[in-house]
Motif scaffolding. Sequence first.
Motif, mmCIF file in Angstrom:
data_model
loop_
_atom_site.group_PDB
_atom_site.id
_atom_site.type_symbol
_atom_site.label_atom_id
_atom_site.label_comp_id
_atom_site.label_asym_id
_atom_site.label_seq_id
_atom_site.Cartn_x
_atom_site.Cartn_y
_atom_site.Cartn_z
ATOM 1 N N TYR A 81 0.796 -1.222 0.000
ATOM 2 C CA TYR A 81 0.000 0.000 0.000
ATOM 3 C C TYR A 81 0.832 1.277 0.000
ATOM 4 O O TYR A 81 0.289 2.365 -0.146
ATOM 5 C CB TYR A 81 -0.935 0.034 1.220
ATOM 6 C CG TYR A 81 -2.065 -0.938 1.119
ATOM 7 C CD1 TYR A 81 -3.155 -0.693 0.296
ATOM 8 C CD2 TYR A 81 -2.053 -2.120 1.839
ATOM 9 C CE1 TYR A 81 -4.193 -1.588 0.195
ATOM 10 C CE2 TYR A 81 -3.094 -3.020 1.752
ATOM 11 C CZ TYR A 81 -4.165 -2.748 0.929
ATOM 12 O OH TYR A 81 -5.195 -3.643 0.835
ATOM 13 N N THR A 127 2.084 6.222 4.327
ATOM 14 C CA THR A 127 1.321 7.455 4.429
ATOM 15 C C THR A 127 2.244 8.547 4.930
ATOM 16 O O THR A 127 2.899 8.372 5.958
ATOM 17 C CB THR A 127 0.152 7.280 5.418
ATOM 18 O OG1 THR A 127 -0.674 6.229 4.963
ATOM 19 C CG2 THR A 127 -0.655 8.549 5.537
ATOM 20 N N ARG A 131 -6.357 14.997 15.929
ATOM 21 C CA ARG A 131 -7.303 14.042 15.336
ATOM 22 C C ARG A 131 -7.633 14.429 13.891
ATOM 23 O O ARG A 131 -7.651 13.572 13.006
ATOM 24 C CB ARG A 131 -8.557 13.983 16.204
ATOM 25 C CG ARG A 131 -9.552 12.922 15.800
ATOM 26 C CD ARG A 131 -10.747 12.824 16.741
ATOM 27 N NE ARG A 131 -11.435 14.102 16.889
ATOM 28 C CZ ARG A 131 -11.481 14.830 17.996
ATOM 29 N NH1 ARG A 131 -10.883 14.424 19.089
ATOM 30 N NH2 ARG A 131 -12.130 15.984 18.046
ATOM 31 N N VAL A 151 -6.837 12.270 10.297
ATOM 32 C CA VAL A 151 -7.848 11.955 9.283
ATOM 33 C C VAL A 151 -7.439 12.547 7.939
ATOM 34 O O VAL A 151 -7.467 11.861 6.907
ATOM 35 C CB VAL A 151 -9.240 12.458 9.727
ATOM 36 C CG1 VAL A 151 -10.256 12.296 8.602
ATOM 37 C CG2 VAL A 151 -9.700 11.706 10.968
ATOM 38 N N GLU A 152 -7.042 13.817 7.913
ATOM 39 C CA GLU A 152 -6.675 14.496 6.666
ATOM 40 C C GLU A 152 -5.489 13.827 5.980
ATOM 41 O O GLU A 152 -5.457 13.714 4.752
ATOM 42 C CB GLU A 152 -6.325 15.955 6.941
ATOM 43 C CG GLU A 152 -7.487 16.831 7.309
ATOM 44 C CD GLU A 152 -7.039 18.204 7.809
ATOM 45 O OE1 GLU A 152 -5.831 18.532 7.702
ATOM 46 O OE2 GLU A 152 -7.897 18.944 8.312
ATOM 47 N N GLY A 183 -4.578 10.776 6.122
ATOM 48 C CA GLY A 183 -4.827 9.387 5.748
ATOM 49 C C GLY A 183 -4.162 8.399 6.693
ATOM 50 O O GLY A 183 -4.283 7.189 6.514
ATOM 51 N N LEU A 219 -4.810 7.708 9.855
ATOM 52 C CA LEU A 219 -5.765 6.940 10.647
ATOM 53 C C LEU A 219 -6.381 5.817 9.813
ATOM 54 O O LEU A 219 -6.476 4.677 10.269
ATOM 55 C CB LEU A 219 -6.857 7.852 11.211
ATOM 56 C CG LEU A 219 -7.887 7.173 12.105
ATOM 57 C CD1 LEU A 219 -7.212 6.597 13.343
ATOM 58 C CD2 LEU A 219 -8.972 8.155 12.501
ATOM 59 N N GLU A 220 -6.767 6.140 8.589
ATOM 60 C CA GLU A 220 -7.335 5.117 7.707
ATOM 61 C C GLU A 220 -6.328 3.997 7.443
ATOM 62 O O GLU A 220 -6.654 2.822 7.503
ATOM 63 C CB GLU A 220 -7.770 5.747 6.392
ATOM 64 C CG GLU A 220 -8.387 4.758 5.426
ATOM 65 C CD GLU A 220 -8.775 5.393 4.106
ATOM 66 O OE1 GLU A 220 -9.237 4.645 3.224
ATOM 67 O OE2 GLU A 220 -8.605 6.616 3.947
ATOM 68 N N ARG A 221 -5.085 4.380 7.181
ATOM 69 C CA ARG A 221 -4.038 3.390 6.915
ATOM 70 C C ARG A 221 -3.787 2.522 8.140
ATOM 71 O O ARG A 221 -3.617 1.312 8.036
ATOM 72 C CB ARG A 221 -2.761 4.118 6.491
ATOM 73 C CG ARG A 221 -1.654 3.221 6.016
ATOM 74 C CD ARG A 221 -2.019 2.408 4.757
ATOM 75 N NE ARG A 221 -2.521 3.209 3.699
ATOM 76 C CZ ARG A 221 -1.786 3.763 2.729
ATOM 77 N NH1 ARG A 221 -0.499 3.579 2.699
ATOM 78 N NH2 ARG A 221 -2.345 4.486 1.794
ATOM 79 N N LEU A 236 -5.946 1.782 10.530
ATOM 80 C CA LEU A 236 -7.081 0.871 10.694
ATOM 81 C C LEU A 236 -7.053 -0.247 9.651
ATOM 82 O O LEU A 236 -7.341 -1.409 9.966
ATOM 83 C CB LEU A 236 -8.394 1.647 10.628
ATOM 84 C CG LEU A 236 -8.627 2.630 11.783
ATOM 85 C CD1 LEU A 236 -9.888 3.439 11.542
ATOM 86 C CD2 LEU A 236 -8.674 1.914 13.110
ATOM 87 N N GLN A 237 -6.688 0.076 8.414
ATOM 88 C CA GLN A 237 -6.564 -0.950 7.379
ATOM 89 C C GLN A 237 -5.467 -1.951 7.744
ATOM 90 O O GLN A 237 -5.648 -3.166 7.611
ATOM 91 C CB GLN A 237 -6.239 -0.325 6.020
ATOM 92 C CG GLN A 237 -7.369 0.417 5.388
ATOM 93 C CD GLN A 237 -6.931 1.129 4.109
ATOM 94 O OE1 GLN A 237 -5.737 1.322 3.863
ATOM 95 N NE2 GLN A 237 -7.898 1.533 3.315
ATOM 96 N N ASN A 238 -4.340 -1.428 8.181
ATOM 97 C CA ASN A 238 -3.212 -2.273 8.567
ATOM 98 C C ASN A 238 -3.612 -3.203 9.708
ATOM 99 O O ASN A 238 -3.376 -4.411 9.651
ATOM 100 C CB ASN A 238 -2.030 -1.387 8.968
ATOM 101 C CG ASN A 238 -0.759 -2.163 9.223
ATOM 102 O OD1 ASN A 238 -0.780 -3.355 9.498
ATOM 103 N ND2 ASN A 238 0.358 -1.470 9.143
#
Length: 173
Positions: free
Chosen positions: A28, A31, A56, A60-61, A63, A65-67, A69-71
């Motif tokens: 991936y 980030t 926080r 989010v901005e 990416g 946090l998203e990465r 959670l995906q990980n």
Amino acid sequence: RMFAATLDFALIGIFIAPLLDKLFAVYYGTTPFDIHAVQSRVSVATTDVERARIFREYLVESGALERLLQNAGMQFSILFVIIAICWHFWAATPGKMIARLKIVDATTREPISDLQIFLRLGGYVMSAMCFLLGFFWIGIDKRKQGWHDKFAGTVVITLPWRKPKPDSQAADQ
């Protein structure tokens, strides 16, 4: 069982999680997370609540946090597959094997089925989501069953030590 779980977590932490983290980063990409940008944005805040909100928002901005959670989701999924494979073939994880423990059907003492493996993994999730209470239940249950054991109809047994076979010379004397 606590010793076995500690060994399993050590093996995961030392070998599996870092490997999965590296594979995830290769697949991936990484980030960008600029700590200096975060510090400059947070430094203008006057309260801790405002600092937390800014941090926080940056997570989010960017990416990150998203990465994260995906990980984490991918690593848990892969670890569950590894655990399921261990339970299917050996009725134990490496830590349980070292501690001479085995997972069996609670009523028949036969090897567990694939359905029981699936239910037991679901029980792990339930136990963890309830502040680990399902795991602590092992300490107060008569049969030493956690919620995952009760949910799947399994029990963990201790295997006896094997007696050494007498060698032919000792038998002749």
